[in-house]
Design an enzyme around this catalytic site. Structure first.
Site, PDB file in Angstrom:
ATOM      1  N   GLY A 357       0.835  -1.199   0.000  1.00 42.32           N
ATOM      2  CA  GLY A 357       0.000   0.000   0.000  1.00 42.32           C
ATOM      3  C   GLY A 357       0.862   1.239   0.000  1.00 42.32           C
ATOM      4  O   GLY A 357       2.091   1.172  -0.155  1.00 42.32           O
ATOM      5  N   GLY A 358       0.220   2.406   0.159  1.00 43.79           N
ATOM      6  CA  GLY A 358       0.962   3.658   0.175  1.00 43.79           C
ATOM      7  C   GLY A 358       1.924   3.746   1.344  1.00 43.79           C
ATOM      8  O   GLY A 358       2.930   4.441   1.290  1.00 43.79           O
ATOM      9  N   TYR A 359       1.610   3.031   2.418  1.00 46.90           N
ATOM     10  CA  TYR A 359       2.465   3.033   3.606  1.00 46.90           C
ATOM     11  C   TYR A 359       3.723   2.200   3.378  1.00 46.90           C
ATOM     12  O   TYR A 359       4.813   2.564   3.817  1.00 46.90           O
ATOM     13  CB  TYR A 359       1.649   2.483   4.775  1.00 46.90           C
ATOM     14  CG  TYR A 359       2.388   2.389   6.087  1.00 46.90           C
ATOM     15  CD1 TYR A 359       2.359   3.439   6.995  1.00 46.90           C
ATOM     16  CD2 TYR A 359       3.087   1.239   6.441  1.00 46.90           C
ATOM     17  CE1 TYR A 359       3.014   3.347   8.205  1.00 46.90           C
ATOM     18  CE2 TYR A 359       3.747   1.140   7.651  1.00 46.90           C
ATOM     19  CZ  TYR A 359       3.707   2.200   8.534  1.00 46.90           C
ATOM     20  OH  TYR A 359       4.352   2.109   9.730  1.00 46.90           O
ATOM     21  N   GLY A 360       3.576   1.047   2.714  1.00 48.41           N
ATOM     22  CA  GLY A 360       4.704   0.164   2.487  1.00 48.41           C
ATOM     23  C   GLY A 360       4.250  -1.261   2.230  1.00 48.41           C
ATOM     24  O   GLY A 360       3.144  -1.501   1.749  1.00 48.41           O
ATOM     25  N   VAL A 362       3.454  -5.363   3.331  1.00 44.44           N
ATOM     26  CA  VAL A 362       2.898  -6.174   4.410  1.00 44.44           C
ATOM     27  C   VAL A 362       3.417  -7.601   4.237  1.00 44.44           C
ATOM     28  O   VAL A 362       3.329  -8.178   3.149  1.00 44.44           O
ATOM     29  CB  VAL A 362       1.359  -6.159   4.401  1.00 44.44           C
ATOM     30  CG1 VAL A 362       0.822  -6.992   5.569  1.00 44.44           C
ATOM     31  CG2 VAL A 362       0.830  -4.730   4.485  1.00 44.44           C
ATOM     32  N   LYS A 376       3.406  -4.861   8.980  1.00 44.38           N
ATOM     33  CA  LYS A 376       3.264  -3.725   8.063  1.00 44.38           C
ATOM     34  C   LYS A 376       4.537  -2.888   8.176  1.00 44.38           C
ATOM     35  O   LYS A 376       4.780  -2.237   9.191  1.00 44.38           O
ATOM     36  CB  LYS A 376       2.024  -2.915   8.461  1.00 44.38           C
ATOM     37  CG  LYS A 376       1.602  -1.846   7.498  1.00 44.38           C
ATOM     38  CD  LYS A 376       0.286  -1.236   8.000  1.00 44.38           C
ATOM     39  CE  LYS A 376      -0.178  -0.111   7.108  1.00 44.38           C
ATOM     40  NZ  LYS A 376      -1.431   0.496   7.630  1.00 44.38           N
ATOM     41  N   ASP A 472     -11.236   6.658   6.731  1.00 41.64           N
ATOM     42  CA  ASP A 472     -10.954   5.971   5.467  1.00 41.64           C
ATOM     43  C   ASP A 472     -11.718   4.649   5.418  1.00 41.64           C
ATOM     44  O   ASP A 472     -11.147   3.588   5.153  1.00 41.64           O
ATOM     45  CB  ASP A 472      -9.451   5.742   5.302  1.00 41.64           C
ATOM     46  CG  ASP A 472      -9.060   5.479   3.840  1.00 41.64           C
ATOM     47  OD1 ASP A 472      -9.873   5.768   2.942  1.00 41.64           O
ATOM     48  OD2 ASP A 472      -7.942   4.985   3.610  1.00 41.64           O
TER      49      ASP A 472
END
Length: 651
Positions: A357-360, A362, A376, A472
Site C-alpha cells: 500500500g501507500g504506507y509500504g 505487508v 506492516k 478511510d
C-alpha cells in the site's frame, strides 16, 4: 496579458492626474473592470465597450469627465456600466441606448439638466428593470471559503491538483481555455448551478503537481445552497468530472464553505453545554481515585526502569521536530526489535509478502508460539509513513474489539517503523467482492459482514477513549477472518476527538475518492457522520460488488436511478451482484438499501449514527433468523446471536 479577464483596483488612492488607462481596450479576454473610488479622470475610450467578452464595468465615484461613448456596437455580453458620481456631461448613444445594458449615471452633470428624465439618471434605489442584480444588491457577506463577485455572488473557491499532466509549460493559455470550457460544459450538462468560473495562478508545488486555483460562482443566488455545493463536491470527490486528456489524474481541495461552518459551530456550542454538566458530575469521582492512580504510576515507573533500553524507551531516537509530530503516547503496546521481526518473517522474504500500500509492504510472519502475524513495514524515509505509524500505534494501543484488527506489537528500531497485527486469513472485503480471494459471499454472509463492520465503527465512535473517526472507511480496509468476521484495519488517517470538542475536528481533507463524505469535503469539518457516509457506500458496494465510481458513474446515483420502491427488491436485480443468490429470497434487502441511502444523505444531520445503523442491521438479521425454519440455532449464521434479556451483543 491576453488571458487577463478580471481587474479590481477599487479603493486605491491613485494620483489625481491619473487618466483612465487606454490599455484596457487591448485586453481581448476582459470580462470585468472594477475601479471605483480610485481618483480616475478623463474620457473613457469607446473601444473599451466593444471588447467581445466584456460583462461588467464599475468606474463609479471617480472624476471621469467629458462625453460618454459606448460605441454603436457594444459587447453582446455587456450587462452593467456603473458610472455614478463622476463628471460626465454628455452621452452620444442616448437615443439608441440598449435597455438590456444596466447603465448608471446618477450624480453626473448630464443628469442635472432640467430636461433629462432618462432612467439611467435615476438614483440606484429606483433602478429595478435591469437584467443583472449588480445594480441594486447590497454587498454580499462572503465568509471563509467564499469570494465576492461583481454581481453580488459568493463563490466557492479551492485548488485543483493535476499529478501527471502531459505538458510542461505553464504559459500556454490554450490549454487552460480547454480546461475552462470542459468544466463549463460539464456543469451545464450535470445541471449544477454554476453561472461562471475562474481559473487562476497555475503553478507547480513541491511534489511537482500542477496546481490551479478555481472559483465557482453560483447561478441566480448570492451563494450556493447545500444542494449546489454538494453537487460540486460529488463532481470532484467522485471523479465524475473528466478533464481534457492533457491534464490526466487530478484531485480538488476546496476551502471550507462558510455556510456550513456556522451550522456546525452552533452544534458545537450546544454540545459544550452538555459537556459542562457531565464534567461537573464526573469531577467528584476523580478525586476518589487519584491516590490509586499515583500508586500505579510509581509501580509502572519502577517496572520500566528495570526493562532493557529497547523495551523501556523504544522512541529514544524519535525525531519530534519532523512532520510526524511528538513522541507517540502509547497505552500498553510493546515493541519488537528489528532482529526479532527478521526471524519471524524469514528476513522479509518476498514469499511472505502478502500486500502493498501507500504506507509500504505487508509480510506474513509467525511468532515462536506459532501465532501468525501480519507485519506492516513502512517505506524508509516516508514522512507520510511516519505520521501514519504514530497515529496507528497511538490509537490501536487503546482499542480492543472483536471487529477491529488487533495490534500485537510495533517496531521502531534501526530506522525501521513496523506495525505487527493479528493475521487475518481471508483478506479484504474488496478482494471477496471482486472475486480475487475465491470467496463467494451469499446474502446472509454479506449481511453478517455489514453488521460486524458497523459494530466496529460504533465501538470507535461511542466507546473508544477518546472517540475515533476512522476517516478511510472502505472495503479495502475491512478484513475477514476464517469465520468471515469483519475487522476494521488501517488507522493511518484516523482522528481522535479530544475532550474539548466531541462533535467534530477541523482537518485537511483526506480519504478515498468515491467513499468521501461531501460535507466533510467542502467544509473540512470531520465528524462521526463522515464515517457513516462512507459506510453507506460500503453497504451499496456489498450488494452490487461494484466500485463506488465505475465507468464515470457513481454508485449512489446508479442505485437511486434504478430503484422502484413499489417492486420486489426495489427492482434492483440488474445491478445486484449475481453471486449474492438472486434465485433465492433476499429477505430484508429493501430495508438494507433504505439504511444505506440514509447513510449517504448529503447533510450529516440527516444521517443515522452508527449505533442506529447497528440496531437496524440487527433487526434485519433477526428477521432472517426467525423466518428460516431450516436453521435451528443462530450458530448457523456464523456465531451471530443476541441476548434478549439485556439487549447486549454476544460474539
Amino acid at each position: 496579458m491576453n488571458v487577463l479577464s478580471y481587474i479590481d483596483f477599487s479603493n486605491n488612492t491613485f494620483d489625481d492626474r491619473s487618466e483612465a488607462p487606454s490599455w484596457f481596450s487591448t485586453l481581448e479576454a476582459l470580462t470585468t473592470i472594477k475601479m471605483n473610488h480610485t481618483n480616475l479622470r478623463g474620457e473613457l475610450p469607446a473601444a473599451l465597450f466593444s471588447k467581445p467578452q466584456l460583462q461588467n464595468v464599475d468606474l463609479s465615484h471617480n472624476s471621469i469627465n467629458g462625453t460618454l461613448n459606448i460605441s454603436s456596437n457594444p459587447s453582446t455580453q455587456l450587462q452593467l456600466i456603473d458610472l455614478r458620481d463622476n463628471q460626465i456631461d454628455d452621452f452620444i448613444q442616448r437615443s439608441i441606448y440598449k435597455e438590456s445594458i444596466g447603465l448608471i449615471l446618477a450624480n453626473n452633470p448630464i443628469c442635472r439638466e432640467s430636461d433629462v428624465t432618462d432612467k439611467f439618471c435615476s438614483p440606484q434605489t429606483n433602478i429595478t428593470t435591469y437584467s443583472t442584480p449588480w445594480n441594486y444588491c447590497p454587498p454580499p457577506l462572503c465568509g471563509l471559503g467564499q469570494v465576492s463577485s461583481p454581481n453580488c455572488q459568493c463563490a466557492c473557491i479551492g485548488s485543483i491538483f493535476f499529478k501527471v499532466p502531459s505538458f510542461s509549460s505553464l504559459e500556454n493559455s490554450t490549454i487552460y481555455i480547454s480546461l475552462h470550457d470542459s468544466l463549463k460544459t460539464f456543469f451545464h450538462e450535470a445541471g449544477l448551478p454554476v453561472n461562471s468560473l475562474s481559473l487562476q495562478n497555475p503553478r507547480r508545488n513541491m511534489d511537482d503537481y500542477l496546481v490551479i486555483d478555481l472559483k465557482f460562482f453560483p447561478s441566480g443566488e448570492p451563494s450556493f445552497n447545500r444542494t449546489g455545493i454538494f453537487g460540486l463536491a460529488f463532481a470532484f470527490s467522485n471523479q465524475t468530472f473528466q478533464p481534457p486528456k492533457e491534464f490526466n489524474i487530478y484531485y480538488f481541495i476546496p476551502e471550507p464553505y462558510s455556510n456550513f461552518l456556522k451550522d456546525n459551530e452552533s452544534t458545537k456550542h450546544k454540545s459544550s453545554k452538555a459537556g459542562v454538566i457531565t464534567g461537573s458530575v464526573v469531577g467528584g469521582c476523580v478525586l476518589v481515585v487519584l491516590s490509586v492512580l499515583a500508586g500505579m504510576h510509581l509501580f509502572r515507573q519502577k517496572e520500566r526502569a528495570e526493562r532493557p533500553p529497547q523495551q523501556s524507551q523504544p522512541f529514544a531516537l524519535w525525531d519530534s521536530t519532523s512532520s510526524s509530530g511528538g513522541v507517540p503516547q502509547l497505552k500498553g503496546a510493546r515493541s519488537f526489535t528489528f532482529e526479532e521481526l527478521q526471524n519471524y518473517t524469514n528476513n522479509f522474504s518476498p514469499i511472505n509478502n502478502i500486500g502493498k500500500g501507500g504506507y509500504g509492504m505487508v509480510y506474513k510472519g509467525s511468532l515462536p508460539n506459532g501465532q501468525p502475524i501480519a507485519v506492516k513495514r513502512a517505506q524508509k524515509g516516508s514522512s507520510q509513513g511516519g505520521l501514519e505509524f504514530k497515529t496507528e500505534i497511538e490509537l490501536l494501543s487503546r482499542v480492543h474489539h472483536k471487529n477491529v484488527v488487533g495490534l500485537i506489537r510495533f517496531c521502531f528500531d534501526q530506522g525501521e517503523q513496523m506495525l505487527i497485527y493479528e493475521y487475518i486469513v481471508n483478506g479484504t472485503l474488496k478482494d471477496s467482492l471482486s472475486g480475487g480471494s475465491g470467496i463467494r459471499l451469499d446474502w446472509m454472509q454479506r449481511l453478517k459482514i455489514a453488521l460486524g463492520a458497523a459494530r466496529g465503527l460504533q465501538y470507535l465512535h461511542d466507546h473508544a477513549d477518546p472517540p475515533i473517526i476512522h476517516r478511510d472507511v472502505k472495503t479495502n480496509n475491512i478484513l475477514q477472518d476464517e469465520q468471515l468476521v469483519a475487522k476494521f484495519a488501517d488507522f493511518g488517517l484516523s482522528k481522535p476527538l479530544s475532550d474539548a470538542d466531541r462533535t467534530h475536528v477541523t482537518t485537511q481533507v483526506k480519504g478515498t475518492m468515491g467513499y468521501m463524505d461531501p460535507e466533510y469535503y467542502m467544509t473540512q469539518l470531520l465528524t462521526a457522520k463522515s464515517d457513516t457516509y462512507s459506510f453507506g457506500i460500503v453497504m451499496l458496494e456489498l450488494i452490487t460488488a461494484r466500485n463506488p465510481i465505475e465507468k464515470g458513474k457513481y454508485i449512489v446515483t446508479e442505485v437511486k436511478e434504478s430503484m422502484k420502491r413499489n417492486k420486489e427488491l426495489y427492482d434492483l436485480q440488474d445491478i445486484l451482484d449475481p453471486v449474492i443468490g438472486l434465485s433465492s429470497p433476499l429477505k430484508g434487502l429493501e430495508k438494507f438499501v433504505d439504511i444505506a441511502l440514509r447513510c449517504v444523505e448529503d447533510m450529516g444531520n440527516q444521517r443515522p449514527t452508527m449505533s442506529e445503523v447497528v440496531k437496524e442491521l440487527e433487526y434485519i438479521m433477526e428477521m432472517l433468523v426467525h423466518s428460516s425454519s431450516s436453521l435451528s440455532t443462530s450458530a448457523s449464521y456464523g456465531g451471530w446471536s443476541k441476548d434478549y434479556s439485556n439487549d447486549s451483543l454476544l460474539y
